[in-house]
Write a protein that holds these residues in place. Structure first.
Motif, PDB file in Angstrom:
ATOM      1  N   ARG A  24       0.761  -1.370   0.408  1.00 23.48           N
ATOM      2  CA  ARG A  24       0.024   0.026  -0.018  1.00 23.48           C
ATOM      3  C   ARG A  24       0.520   1.296  -0.092  1.00 23.48           C
ATOM      4  O   ARG A  24       1.969   1.195   0.668  1.00 23.48           O
ATOM      5  CB  ARG A  24      -1.130  -0.073   0.920  1.00 23.48           C
ATOM      6  CG  ARG A  24      -2.073  -1.251   1.210  1.00 23.48           C
ATOM      7  CD  ARG A  24      -2.882  -0.838   1.923  1.00 23.48           C
ATOM      8  NE  ARG A  24      -3.978  -1.965   2.233  1.00 23.48           N
ATOM      9  CZ  ARG A  24      -4.950  -1.461   1.549  1.00 23.48           C
ATOM     10  NH1 ARG A  24      -5.038  -0.434   0.720  1.00 23.48           N
ATOM     11  NH2 ARG A  24      -6.152  -2.784   1.699  1.00 23.48           N
ATOM     12  N   LYS A  36       1.726   7.181  -5.177  1.00 23.52           N
ATOM     13  CA  LYS A  36       1.338   6.243  -5.606  1.00 23.52           C
ATOM     14  C   LYS A  36       2.195   4.708  -6.263  1.00 23.52           C
ATOM     15  O   LYS A  36       2.912   5.464  -6.231  1.00 23.52           O
ATOM     16  CB  LYS A  36       0.090   6.636  -6.729  1.00 23.52           C
ATOM     17  CG  LYS A  36       1.072   7.032  -8.161  1.00 23.52           C
ATOM     18  CD  LYS A  36      -0.714   7.798  -9.446  1.00 23.52           C
ATOM     19  CE  LYS A  36       0.722   8.253 -10.653  1.00 23.52           C
ATOM     20  NZ  LYS A  36       0.158   8.204 -11.797  1.00 23.52           N
ATOM     21  N   THR A  70       4.627   3.281  -8.663  1.00 17.03           N
ATOM     22  CA  THR A  70       4.377   2.896 -10.219  1.00 17.03           C
ATOM     23  C   THR A  70       5.190   1.615 -10.731  1.00 17.03           C
ATOM     24  O   THR A  70       5.089   1.149 -11.888  1.00 17.03           O
ATOM     25  CB  THR A  70       5.393   4.180 -10.247  1.00 17.03           C
ATOM     26  OG1 THR A  70       6.496   3.870  -9.570  1.00 17.03           O
ATOM     27  CG2 THR A  70       4.480   5.048 -10.338  1.00 17.03           C
ATOM     28  N   THR A 105      -3.882  -1.563  -8.122  1.00 16.69           N
ATOM     29  CA  THR A 105      -5.743  -0.694  -8.386  1.00 16.69           C
ATOM     30  C   THR A 105      -5.299   0.255  -9.700  1.00 16.69           C
ATOM     31  O   THR A 105      -4.237   0.555  -9.858  1.00 16.69           O
ATOM     32  CB  THR A 105      -5.488  -0.028  -7.049  1.00 16.69           C
ATOM     33  OG1 THR A 105      -4.600   0.246  -6.713  1.00 16.69           O
ATOM     34  CG2 THR A 105      -5.818  -1.772  -6.105  1.00 16.69           C
ATOM     35  N   GLY A 106      -6.183   0.735 -10.209  1.00 13.38           N
ATOM     36  CA  GLY A 106      -6.519   1.986 -10.726  1.00 13.38           C
ATOM     37  C   GLY A 106      -5.618   3.239 -10.453  1.00 13.38           C
ATOM     38  O   GLY A 106      -4.894   3.255 -10.881  1.00 13.38           O
ATOM     39  N   ASP A 107      -5.631   3.480  -9.394  1.00 17.46           N
ATOM     40  CA  ASP A 107      -5.715   4.798  -8.259  1.00 17.46           C
ATOM     41  C   ASP A 107      -3.997   4.469  -8.195  1.00 17.46           C
ATOM     42  O   ASP A 107      -3.497   5.148  -7.681  1.00 17.46           O
ATOM     43  CB  ASP A 107      -6.471   5.095  -8.185  1.00 17.46           C
ATOM     44  CG  ASP A 107      -6.468   4.236  -6.334  1.00 17.46           C
ATOM     45  OD1 ASP A 107      -6.423   3.450  -6.395  1.00 17.46           O
ATOM     46  OD2 ASP A 107      -7.312   4.860  -5.507  1.00 17.46           O
ATOM     47  N   GLY A 108      -3.217   2.976  -8.419  1.00 19.34           N
ATOM     48  CA  GLY A 108      -1.844   3.014  -7.837  1.00 19.34           C
ATOM     49  C   GLY A 108      -1.948   2.940  -6.320  1.00 19.34           C
ATOM     50  O   GLY A 108      -0.890   2.967  -5.751  1.00 19.34           O
ATOM     51  N   ALA A 109      -3.402   2.727  -5.779  1.00 18.82           N
ATOM     52  CA  ALA A 109      -3.305   3.163  -4.292  1.00 18.82           C
ATOM     53  C   ALA A 109      -2.801   1.832  -2.849  1.00 18.82           C
ATOM     54  O   ALA A 109      -2.353   1.455  -2.820  1.00 18.82           O
ATOM     55  CB  ALA A 109      -4.125   3.710  -3.534  1.00 18.82           C
ATOM     56  N   SER A 110      -2.747   0.231  -4.164  1.00 21.13           N
ATOM     57  CA  SER A 110      -1.787  -0.409  -3.599  1.00 21.13           C
ATOM     58  C   SER A 110      -2.143  -1.548  -4.770  1.00 21.13           C
ATOM     59  O   SER A 110      -2.640  -1.567  -5.511  1.00 21.13           O
ATOM     60  CB  SER A 110      -3.512  -1.117  -2.280  1.00 21.13           C
ATOM     61  OG  SER A 110      -4.908  -1.413  -3.255  1.00 21.13           O
ATOM     62  N   ASP A 112       2.483  12.182  -3.934  1.00 19.89           N
ATOM     63  CA  ASP A 112       1.878  13.325  -4.378  1.00 19.89           C
ATOM     64  C   ASP A 112       2.177  14.904  -4.922  1.00 19.89           C
ATOM     65  O   ASP A 112       1.663  15.407  -6.134  1.00 19.89           O
ATOM     66  CB  ASP A 112       0.720  14.156  -3.119  1.00 19.89           C
ATOM     67  CG  ASP A 112      -0.355  12.841  -3.074  1.00 19.89           C
ATOM     68  OD1 ASP A 112      -0.348  11.811  -4.228  1.00 19.89           O
ATOM     69  OD2 ASP A 112      -0.800  12.877  -1.553  1.00 19.89           O
TER      70      ASP A 112
END
Length: 392
Positions: free
Chosen positions: A61, A66, A68, A85-90, A112
């Motif tokens: 996580r 995020k 990469t 995940t699509g948002d790169g969070a996990s 960020d």
């Protein structure tokens, strides 16, 4: 001339100062970016752990940014697949950790504010008290008949409450697409087994791929943990089938549904009638000794036979019977279909492992258990589907 040359340097000073100011401003921007905090990356199981729990998934996580890139490998030379995940969070692994294995997790992340960072961590899983293994039929790369199921025999028992998880981890892919289902079976040996059969017989030329993402799955207290994944494939060959008509003492061979010849033989006697229904050829031997003790007849006979095609595990065979003087006239065997040596070789050569042999007209009304060989065609499609752990 002299005065003009003195004024020239004076005009350069503001330009140099301005250039210096611009460089300083640019440098101040880099410094502020460098001072930004990196994204916080958390890996589970905890890095440095030397006894991570079996059955765990690997997860990564990112906070304040995020992911990469995530790459996970084990010390056995394998790479661990997973989904970001699509948002790169996990990121989460597709499977679970294997016993007694060290994993290396390499991550890249961007905060960020745009700061990039990378990290490497390791952890080791605990050992398994017991490891479960399997034997697959057919073997990888084989070409088999149109009635062949995928059959997986487990070394150790599978608890009923674990069957659904194991079934979910097994995947059959076919080209062309063929409908089928897994079913749990008790093998004739007493071991647990799971078979996958198509709804109808395979089309010739089908390519079959079987993947079992079993590593890290617990098969129960008596079975232990699976320590690896499995991956094998096989091909479906020519459509060769046979039909035994007991009253007429004949075996008829069919290729792509066309009659290509019949053989006279002797099926089971009224006292030991041949098992009915559709059988699947499970193995073959060019020469074999027929021992009466193996089918419950004590020491009545010990006969050498050739060109033996095995149907059931309990002893229903097609084979040469040179001692039988009533071939084609009387059904007097102990359940097998006996032929002359030359005709037994014809049947042996024509029927491949995975071909089907249907027995019609027998007086034997006992249903052959699915585990008594590769007997998946003894049941209707509806009956077979009820064997799946995912249907109840």
């Amino acid at each position: 001339m002299y005065a003009g040359s003195r004024r020239h340097p004076a005009r350069l000073i503001p330009a140099l100062i301005a250039a210096g100011t611009l460089l300083t401003a640019c440098g101040a921007g880099d410094a502020s970016k460098t001072d930004q905090p990196a994204a916080k990356v958390t890996v589970t199981p905890t890095p440095g752990n030397t006894s991570a729990k079996l059955g765990s998934e690997i997860s990564v996580r990112a906070q304040g940014g995020k992911l990469t890139s995530v790459e996970v490998a084990n010390d056995k030379g394998g790479k661990v697949s997973g989904q970001l995940t699509g948002d790169g969070a996990s990121w989460k692994s597709d499977g679970k950790v294997m016993p007694d294995t060290t994993y290396t997790v390499r991550t890249k992340a961007k905060s960020d504010g745009g700061k990039e960072s990378s990290a490497t961590s390791k952890f080791t899983t605990e050992k398994a008290g017991k490891v479960n293994k399997l034997t697959n039929t057919p073997s990888g790369g084989a070409t088999v008949g149109t009635g062949m199921p995928v059959s997986i025999l487990f070394d150790n028992p599978i608890s009923k409450d674990r069957r659904a998880d194991i079934e979910k981890a097994l995947k059959v892919t076919t080209q062309p697409k063929v409908q089928g289902s897994w079913g749990w079976v008790k093998d004739y040996s007493g071991k647990d087994r799971i078979d996958w059969r198509p709804k109808d017989y395979w089309p010739s030329g089908t390519k079959v791929s079987v993947k079992g993402a079993l590593s890290g799955i617990n098969s129960g207290a008596d079975g232990g943990w699976f320590a690896r994944d499995y991956n094998f494939g096989f091909n479906i060959g020519a459509d060769h089938k046979a039909v035994i008509d007991v009253p007429s003492h004949t075996l008829t061979m069919y290729e792509n549904g066309k009659n290509v010849g019949s053989i006279s033989g002797s099926a089971g006697s009224p006292q030991d009638p041949t098992r009915g229904g559709v059988h699947t050829v499970r193995s073959k031997n060019a020469a074999e000794t027929m021992d009466s003790a193996t089918i419950g007849h004590g020491s009545e006979w010990m006969l050498d036979s050739k060109w033996v095609t095995h149907l059931t595990a309990s002893g229903t065979f097609l084979h040469s019977a040179p001692w039988n003087k009533s071939i084609g006239v009387e059904n007097n065997s102990h359940g097998c279909f006996g032929m002359t040596t030359s005709d037994a070789k014809r049947a042996y050569d024509f029927l491949t492992i995975g071909s089907t042999v249907e027995v019609k007209g027998t007086t034997n009304t006992n249903k052959t258990d699915v585990g008594n060989g590769l007997e998946v065609w003894q049941e209707s499609w509806e009956q077979w589907q009820q064997r799946s752990a995912l249907t109840h």
